[in-house]
Design an enzyme around this catalytic site. Structure first.
Site, mmCIF file in Angstrom:
data_model
loop_
_atom_site.group_PDB
_atom_site.id
_atom_site.type_symbol
_atom_site.label_atom_id
_atom_site.label_comp_id
_atom_site.label_asym_id
_atom_site.label_seq_id
_atom_site.Cartn_x
_atom_site.Cartn_y
_atom_site.Cartn_z
ATOM 1 N N ARG A 155 0.858 -1.196 0.000
ATOM 2 C CA ARG A 155 0.000 0.000 0.000
ATOM 3 C C ARG A 155 0.888 1.237 0.000
ATOM 4 O O ARG A 155 1.045 1.904 1.016
ATOM 5 C CB ARG A 155 -0.890 0.028 1.256
ATOM 6 C CG ARG A 155 -1.862 -1.134 1.408
ATOM 7 C CD ARG A 155 -2.625 -1.036 2.722
ATOM 8 N NE ARG A 155 -1.708 -0.981 3.858
ATOM 9 C CZ ARG A 155 -1.193 -2.049 4.467
ATOM 10 N NH1 ARG A 155 -1.502 -3.251 4.042
ATOM 11 N NH2 ARG A 155 -0.353 -1.911 5.468
ATOM 12 N N ARG A 247 7.078 -15.929 1.950
ATOM 13 C CA ARG A 247 6.344 -14.738 1.520
ATOM 14 C C ARG A 247 5.329 -15.020 0.425
ATOM 15 O O ARG A 247 4.285 -14.357 0.347
ATOM 16 C CB ARG A 247 7.336 -13.684 1.018
ATOM 17 C CG ARG A 247 8.399 -13.285 2.017
ATOM 18 C CD ARG A 247 7.807 -12.659 3.251
ATOM 19 N NE ARG A 247 8.842 -12.238 4.199
ATOM 20 C CZ ARG A 247 8.592 -11.899 5.456
ATOM 21 N NH1 ARG A 247 7.342 -11.947 5.924
ATOM 22 N NH2 ARG A 247 9.571 -11.523 6.248
ATOM 23 N N GLN A 250 2.404 -16.651 2.027
ATOM 24 C CA GLN A 250 1.759 -15.622 2.840
ATOM 25 C C GLN A 250 0.881 -14.701 1.975
ATOM 26 O O GLN A 250 -0.257 -14.391 2.328
ATOM 27 C CB GLN A 250 2.840 -14.810 3.562
ATOM 28 C CG GLN A 250 2.330 -13.782 4.564
ATOM 29 C CD GLN A 250 3.493 -13.087 5.292
ATOM 30 O OE1 GLN A 250 4.662 -13.404 5.071
ATOM 31 N NE2 GLN A 250 3.170 -12.154 6.158
ATOM 32 N N LYS A 263 3.819 -19.288 8.040
ATOM 33 C CA LYS A 263 4.593 -19.039 9.264
ATOM 34 C C LYS A 263 4.724 -20.281 10.141
ATOM 35 O O LYS A 263 5.617 -20.337 10.978
ATOM 36 C CB LYS A 263 3.893 -17.951 10.092
ATOM 37 C CG LYS A 263 3.734 -16.617 9.382
ATOM 38 C CD LYS A 263 5.000 -15.796 9.480
ATOM 39 C CE LYS A 263 4.755 -14.354 9.051
ATOM 40 N NZ LYS A 263 5.966 -13.541 9.230
ATOM 41 N N THR A 267 9.540 -22.029 13.631
ATOM 42 C CA THR A 267 10.013 -20.818 14.304
ATOM 43 C C THR A 267 11.202 -21.261 15.135
ATOM 44 O O THR A 267 11.131 -22.294 15.798
ATOM 45 C CB THR A 267 8.925 -20.229 15.216
ATOM 46 O OG1 THR A 267 7.753 -19.981 14.442
ATOM 47 C CG2 THR A 267 9.391 -18.939 15.874
ATOM 48 N N THR A 369 9.257 -8.417 13.658
ATOM 49 C CA THR A 369 10.542 -8.090 13.042
ATOM 50 C C THR A 369 11.047 -6.740 13.521
ATOM 51 O O THR A 369 10.345 -5.736 13.443
ATOM 52 C CB THR A 369 10.379 -8.077 11.514
ATOM 53 O OG1 THR A 369 9.779 -9.303 11.124
ATOM 54 C CG2 THR A 369 11.735 -7.945 10.840
HETATM 55 CA CA CA Z 1 6.992 -12.274 12.643
#
Ligand code: CA
Length: 439
Positions: A155, A247, A250, A263, A267, A369
């Site tokens: 955006r 990505r 996502q 995701k 992790t 992040t």
């Molecule tokens: Ca994150």
């Protein structure tokens, strides 16, 4: 004056463990992080240890072989049995007592030194494990420069959504796939295709996210929200956290309910929990850009304004397979600081519980992040490569928009400022391996 400092933060203090006195060690006597380990190659039950220099002090042996004051024994008992979560649940008074006791025991000239020398194991002989069972994992989005940079990719005219300055944005992640570093299998998934029929296969836009993990020590009851003062008594410590992100998966799946398979495949966290007591010298005022709204009252306190932020320097390093084969060391991709975060750790705890949600011992909160304001301070490749449009050129001539198989990503963090001892969080390393069964 910082009201949280005591003798354990004395920058001149030295340990009888020689490697703890090296200026570049992450684990001087002022740090004393806890983690779980077993001797490498053994099948022994996990133990709790303290990192000191390049050694681990085995707290099971330390309780057997060294004298301790009677009032410490109940506090040390869960550590001796290898149950770090039970110790985390004891709360801040216990944490402070034990930190003081470990500091005295490891300080140069300590009468416990001769006993404890027999309880040391070299860290390269220790196989680390997760600090505890993680019941729930929540990932936040407190890096405003990350939020703005990523928002601008989607955006350009309206990068930051209007809720950002009011709500600590987060989502509930997946605890079962949280682990230490190591091989990171490239995930398969569904991605957008020009044909209109999505493609299913290995992610082509695999990325890392530079974050800190906040570990809950003392939980709260369901229906009993925590206030800002209580939140300061809740969190036990911090680790590094890499929120691996696909990505392309996502971008296709995230609307309307947010991140899911992009995701949840992995992790990673670093194994040593650096306590908030150890971080006390690095607390700073929370600052907001001029003109930004102040937090709503439930997210505000004088203490948080004065001491809620943390001066923690974070770095990402990359070594490709080609660099490894040519003997080239890893290269630093970015450096940023937790001070640039928009919300504090305490605000995340308060917001998380504000509707009545209960946190439990061992829950993990990711910060999101942690990027800095300049283009080279992006905490992900998505930012550093401007969404893949401007690949990062490595010193060896290779380029990266996203991670390739064989890439090794290492996150590091440390705290240093004049008049304090430097402490570090250690490192968190993972290597991407090809998609495929059992990879
Ligand atoms: Ca994150």
């Amino acid at each position: 004056m910082n009201p949280l400092l005591d003798f354990t933060h004395d920058p001149a203090a030295q340990s009888w463990v020689e490697s703890a006195n090296q200026p570049d060690t992450d684990f001087p006597i002022q740090n004393l992080p806890l983690g779980r380990f077993r001797p490498a190659g053994s099948e022994e039950p996990l133990r709790v240890g303290v990192a000191i220099g390049d050694q681990v002090l085995d707290l099971k042996l330390a309780l057997q072989l060294s004298p301790w004051a009677d009032d410490l024994l109940p506090l040390l008992a869960p550590l001796a049995t290898g149950d770090l979560a039970a110790y985390m649940a004891l709360g801040p008074a216990a944490w402070k007592s034990v930190r003081g006791a470990l500091w005295r025991a490891l300080h140069e000239g300590s009468e416990q030194g001769p006993f404890l020398e027999m309880c040391l194991l070299s860290q390269d002989q220790a196989q680390m494990a997760l600090p505890c069972t993680i019941g729930d994992y929540t990932d936040f989005f407190i890096g405003i420069h990350h939020a703005r940079a990523v928002g601008a990719l989607f955006r350009p005219d309206n990068p930051l959504l209007p809720n950002y300055q009011w709500v600590p944005i987060g989502y509930h992640g997946r605890a079962s796939s949280v682990g230490l570093g190591g091989p990171l299998r490239r995930p398969d998934g569904q991605t957008r295709s020009d044909s209109g029929v999505p493609r299913f296969g290995p992610s082509r836009r695999l990325d890392y996210e530079l974050e800190l993990g906040l570990w809950v020590g003392v939980g709260n009851d369901l229906g009993a929200p925590l206030d800002m003062a209580q939140a300061e008594q809740t969190l036990f410590g911090v680790s590094l956290l890499n929120d691996w992100s696909a990505r392309d998966i996502q971008a296709w799946e995230y609307q309307p309910l947010g991140p899911f398979l992009a995701k949840n495949f992995a992790t990673s966290v670093s194994p040593w929990l650096v306590s908030f007591d150890a971080l006390a010298p690095f607390r700073r005022p929370l600052t907001r850009p001029p003109g930004d709204p102040q937090p709503l009252p439930y997210l505000d306190s004088a203490f948080n304004r004065g001491h809620g932020a943390f001066d923690i320097t974070l770095e990402v390093w990359l070594q490709t397979a080609a660099m490894r084969s040519q003997g080239q060391p890893a290269v630093r991709l970015s450096q940023s600081n937790m001070l640039d975060a928009y919300w504090t750790a305490a605000q995340l705890v308060v917001h998380h519980t504000s509707g009545g949600c209960n946190l439990r011992t061992g829950d993990l909160l990711g910060t999101g992040t942690l990027s800095g304001p300049t283009p080279g301070q992006g905490g992900s490749l998505l930012e550093l490569s401007a969404g893949g449009r401007q690949p990062v050129v490595l010193p060896c001539g290779e380029q990266r928009s996203f991670l390739e198989d064989g890439d090794t990503v290492t996150l590091r963090a440390c705290c240093q400022s004049p008049g304090t001892a430097r402490i570090g969080l250690g490192h968190l390393t993972g290597t991407v391996v090809a998609a495929g069964p059992g990879g």
